[in-house]
Design a protein around this motif. Structure first.
Motif, PDB file in Angstrom:
ATOM      1  N   TYR A 106      -7.291  -7.921 -12.083  1.00  0.00           N
ATOM      2  CA  TYR A 106      -8.575  -7.237 -12.237  1.00  0.00           C
ATOM      3  C   TYR A 106      -8.443  -5.729 -12.405  1.00  0.00           C
ATOM      4  CZ  TYR A 106      -9.858 -11.768 -10.449  1.00  0.00           C
ATOM      5  OH  TYR A 106      -9.974 -13.126 -10.282  1.00  0.00           O
ATOM      6  N   PHE A 107      -7.349  -5.150 -11.856  1.00  0.00           N
ATOM      7  CA  PHE A 107      -7.195  -3.693 -11.906  1.00  0.00           C
ATOM      8  C   PHE A 107      -5.832  -3.250 -12.428  1.00  0.00           C
ATOM      9  CE2 PHE A 107     -10.178  -4.622  -8.416  1.00  0.00           C
ATOM     10  CZ  PHE A 107     -11.289  -3.904  -8.847  1.00  0.00           C
ATOM     11  N   GLY A 108      -4.952  -4.180 -12.745  1.00  0.00           N
ATOM     12  CA  GLY A 108      -3.612  -3.822 -13.169  1.00  0.00           C
ATOM     13  C   GLY A 108      -2.668  -3.707 -11.991  1.00  0.00           C
ATOM     14  N   THR A 109      -1.468  -3.233 -12.258  1.00  0.00           N
ATOM     15  CA  THR A 109      -0.411  -3.226 -11.242  1.00  0.00           C
ATOM     16  C   THR A 109      -0.114  -1.848 -10.669  1.00  0.00           C
ATOM     17  OG1 THR A 109       1.314  -2.947 -12.924  1.00  0.00           O
ATOM     18  CG2 THR A 109       0.681  -5.205 -12.359  1.00  0.00           C
ATOM     19  N   ALA A 123     -14.463  -4.233 -11.644  1.00  0.00           N
ATOM     20  CA  ALA A 123     -13.689  -5.330 -12.232  1.00  0.00           C
ATOM     21  C   ALA A 123     -14.585  -6.113 -13.180  1.00  0.00           C
ATOM     22  CB  ALA A 123     -13.148  -6.238 -11.145  1.00  0.00           C
ATOM     23  N   ALA A 124     -14.057  -6.404 -14.350  1.00  0.00           N
ATOM     24  CA  ALA A 124     -14.796  -7.216 -15.317  1.00  0.00           C
ATOM     25  C   ALA A 124     -14.439  -8.679 -15.130  1.00  0.00           C
ATOM     26  CB  ALA A 124     -14.452  -6.768 -16.739  1.00  0.00           C
ATOM     27  N   GLY A 125     -15.400  -9.555 -15.424  1.00  0.00           N
ATOM     28  CA  GLY A 125     -15.098 -10.979 -15.462  1.00  0.00           C
ATOM     29  C   GLY A 125     -15.177 -11.698 -14.143  1.00  0.00           C
ATOM     30  N   ARG A 168      -1.172   4.723 -10.716  1.00  0.00           N
ATOM     31  CA  ARG A 168      -1.205   5.810 -11.711  1.00  0.00           C
ATOM     32  C   ARG A 168      -1.937   5.408 -12.980  1.00  0.00           C
ATOM     33  NH1 ARG A 168       4.159   7.061  -9.720  1.00  0.00           N
ATOM     34  NH2 ARG A 168       5.036   5.551 -11.171  1.00  0.00           N
ATOM     35  N   ALA A 169      -1.959   4.118 -13.292  1.00  0.00           N
ATOM     36  CA  ALA A 169      -2.606   3.655 -14.523  1.00  0.00           C
ATOM     37  C   ALA A 169      -4.103   3.404 -14.362  1.00  0.00           C
ATOM     38  CB  ALA A 169      -1.926   2.376 -15.011  1.00  0.00           C
ATOM     39  N   LEU A 170      -4.642   3.549 -13.164  1.00  0.00           N
ATOM     40  CA  LEU A 170      -6.067   3.296 -12.960  1.00  0.00           C
ATOM     41  C   LEU A 170      -6.908   4.311 -13.724  1.00  0.00           C
ATOM     42  CD1 LEU A 170      -6.070   2.578  -9.109  1.00  0.00           C
ATOM     43  CD2 LEU A 170      -6.375   0.908 -10.957  1.00  0.00           C
ATOM     44  N   LYS A 171      -7.950   3.834 -14.376  1.00  0.00           N
ATOM     45  CA  LYS A 171      -8.839   4.695 -15.159  1.00  0.00           C
ATOM     46  C   LYS A 171     -10.160   4.843 -14.402  1.00  0.00           C
ATOM     47  CE  LYS A 171      -6.713   3.224 -19.509  1.00  0.00           C
ATOM     48  NZ  LYS A 171      -5.867   4.433 -19.554  1.00  0.00           N
ATOM     49  N   TRP A 172     -10.212   5.860 -13.580  1.00  0.00           N
ATOM     50  CA  TRP A 172     -11.367   6.079 -12.729  1.00  0.00           C
ATOM     51  C   TRP A 172     -12.556   6.614 -13.521  1.00  0.00           C
ATOM     52  CZ3 TRP A 172     -11.020   4.083  -8.038  1.00  0.00           C
ATOM     53  CH2 TRP A 172      -9.754   3.964  -7.444  1.00  0.00           C
ATOM     54  N   ARG A 173     -13.744   6.212 -13.109  1.00  0.00           N
ATOM     55  CA  ARG A 173     -14.980   6.732 -13.687  1.00  0.00           C
ATOM     56  C   ARG A 173     -15.752   7.487 -12.608  1.00  0.00           C
ATOM     57  NH1 ARG A 173     -17.544   2.150 -17.749  1.00  0.00           N
ATOM     58  NH2 ARG A 173     -15.733   2.010 -19.146  1.00  0.00           N
ATOM     59  N   TYR A 183       0.807  -1.212   0.000  1.00  0.00           N
ATOM     60  CA  TYR A 183       0.000   0.000   0.000  1.00  0.00           C
ATOM     61  C   TYR A 183       0.843   1.265   0.000  1.00  0.00           C
ATOM     62  CZ  TYR A 183      -3.204  -3.605   1.498  1.00  0.00           C
ATOM     63  OH  TYR A 183      -3.927  -4.755   1.591  1.00  0.00           O
ATOM     64  N   GLU A 184       1.978   1.222   0.638  1.00  0.00           N
ATOM     65  CA  GLU A 184       2.787   2.418   0.773  1.00  0.00           C
ATOM     66  C   GLU A 184       4.123   2.292   0.055  1.00  0.00           C
ATOM     67  OE1 GLU A 184       0.941   3.422   5.164  1.00  0.00           O
ATOM     68  OE2 GLU A 184       2.860   2.428   5.002  1.00  0.00           O
ATOM     69  N   ALA A 185       4.245   1.311  -0.817  1.00  0.00           N
ATOM     70  CA  ALA A 185       5.494   1.089  -1.536  1.00  0.00           C
ATOM     71  C   ALA A 185       5.324   1.529  -2.989  1.00  0.00           C
ATOM     72  CB  ALA A 185       5.887  -0.381  -1.471  1.00  0.00           C
ATOM     73  N   ASP A 186       5.922   2.651  -3.313  1.00  0.00           N
ATOM     74  CA  ASP A 186       5.931   3.145  -4.688  1.00  0.00           C
ATOM     75  C   ASP A 186       4.507   3.265  -5.245  1.00  0.00           C
ATOM     76  OD1 ASP A 186       8.732   3.131  -4.555  1.00  0.00           O
ATOM     77  OD2 ASP A 186       8.773   1.011  -5.089  1.00  0.00           O
ATOM     78  N   ASP A 187       4.294   2.695  -6.432  1.00  0.00           N
ATOM     79  CA  ASP A 187       3.022   2.852  -7.130  1.00  0.00           C
ATOM     80  C   ASP A 187       2.319   1.510  -7.305  1.00  0.00           C
ATOM     81  OD1 ASP A 187       1.148   4.446  -8.673  1.00  0.00           O
ATOM     82  OD2 ASP A 187       1.942   3.434 -10.448  1.00  0.00           O
ATOM     83  N   ARG A 188       2.748   0.493  -6.593  1.00  0.00           N
ATOM     84  CA  ARG A 188       2.284  -0.867  -6.859  1.00  0.00           C
ATOM     85  C   ARG A 188       0.992  -1.191  -6.139  1.00  0.00           C
ATOM     86  NH1 ARG A 188       3.272  -6.061  -4.676  1.00  0.00           N
ATOM     87  NH2 ARG A 188       4.482  -5.163  -2.965  1.00  0.00           N
ATOM     88  N   LEU A 189       0.009  -1.692  -6.883  1.00  0.00           N
ATOM     89  CA  LEU A 189      -1.198  -2.230  -6.282  1.00  0.00           C
ATOM     90  C   LEU A 189      -0.896  -3.580  -5.629  1.00  0.00           C
ATOM     91  CD1 LEU A 189      -3.857  -1.520  -9.060  1.00  0.00           C
ATOM     92  CD2 LEU A 189      -3.955  -0.679  -6.717  1.00  0.00           C
TER      93      LEU A 189
END
Length: 224
Positions: free
Chosen positions: A108-111, A130-132, A114-119, A95-101
């Protein structure tokens, strides 16, 4: 990281038995990544379950459902006893290490945060579904600082893991690493703390219940 809010013993037991839905298991696994207390309890449940299956089977004529009920009750009693001394290996807190999920969320959401595409979902609230996932709802929420969510209860079970930021409600203060393990008896109103957005991942197995008329009207739009 030392979480103060943990998974319920029945949830830990279901996780150890592989009985959680996919969505609930994903959130539980996210919590377990950084919670040595709950990892130790899962190991206890697995150990107790193995012993019970070997030594405490009901008679051969007992139906499967009764056999499962006896085993489950005995395992829950075991988890309420003094914990077995377990020394789980140290984990990196994602949670607090760099940008990693957290790793359980990657499929389901990527790694990357910063790359998250919020709606947009509501003023100050954004989400990603999450899809699927096959059996329920799995989503990430980003709630702006100092925001009050509508009062609500739950039609079923909700698991919410805090990733960044924090909120408080009648159940206490929830910060990164904490999990809210809620059932249909809980009604609450999360309020995020000032200064930073609260990011969390939630699994729902039934729609939320809103007492307010406006939230009820908007619920079909939000699909929660």
């Amino acid at each position: 990281m030392n979480p103060h809010h943990h998974l319920d013993p029945s949830t830990l037991l279901s996780y150890a038995a592989g009985a959680l839905t996919v969505e609930m298991a994903i959130v539980a696994a996210t919590h377990l990544e950084t919670c040595p207390h709950c990892r130790a309890r899962v190991e206890e449940a697995e150990c107790i379950g193995g012993q019970l299956i070997e030594h405490q089977q009901p008679g051969p004529g007992a139906p499967d459902e009764a056999r499962r009920a006896v085993l489950r009750e005995a395992m829950l009693r075991g988890l309420d006893d003094e914990p077995v001394a377990v020394s789980p290996p140290p984990r990196v807190a994602p949670y607090e290490a760099d940008d990693r999920l957290p790793a359980p969320l990657h499929p389901y959401f990527g790694t990357s945060y910063r790359a998250l595409k919020w709606r947009w979902m509501a003023p100050g609230v954004h989400c990603i579904r999450a899809a699927g996932t096959p059996t329920g709802t799995l989503l990430m929420l980003k709630i702006g600082p100092g925001r009050s969510m509508p009062v609500h209860s739950h039609g079923g079970t909700e698991l919410t893991q805090i990733l960044r930021g924090a909120y408080h409600d009648a159940l206490g203060h929830f910060a990164p690493g904490d999990v809210a393990d809620l059932d249909s008896d809980v009604e609450h109103q999360p309020v995020t703390v000032p200064g930073v957005a609260c990011i969390c991942v939630s699994a729902l197995d039934a729609p939320l219940r809103f007492p307010g008329w406006l939230a009820q009207r908007l619920q079909p739009l939000f699909k929660l």
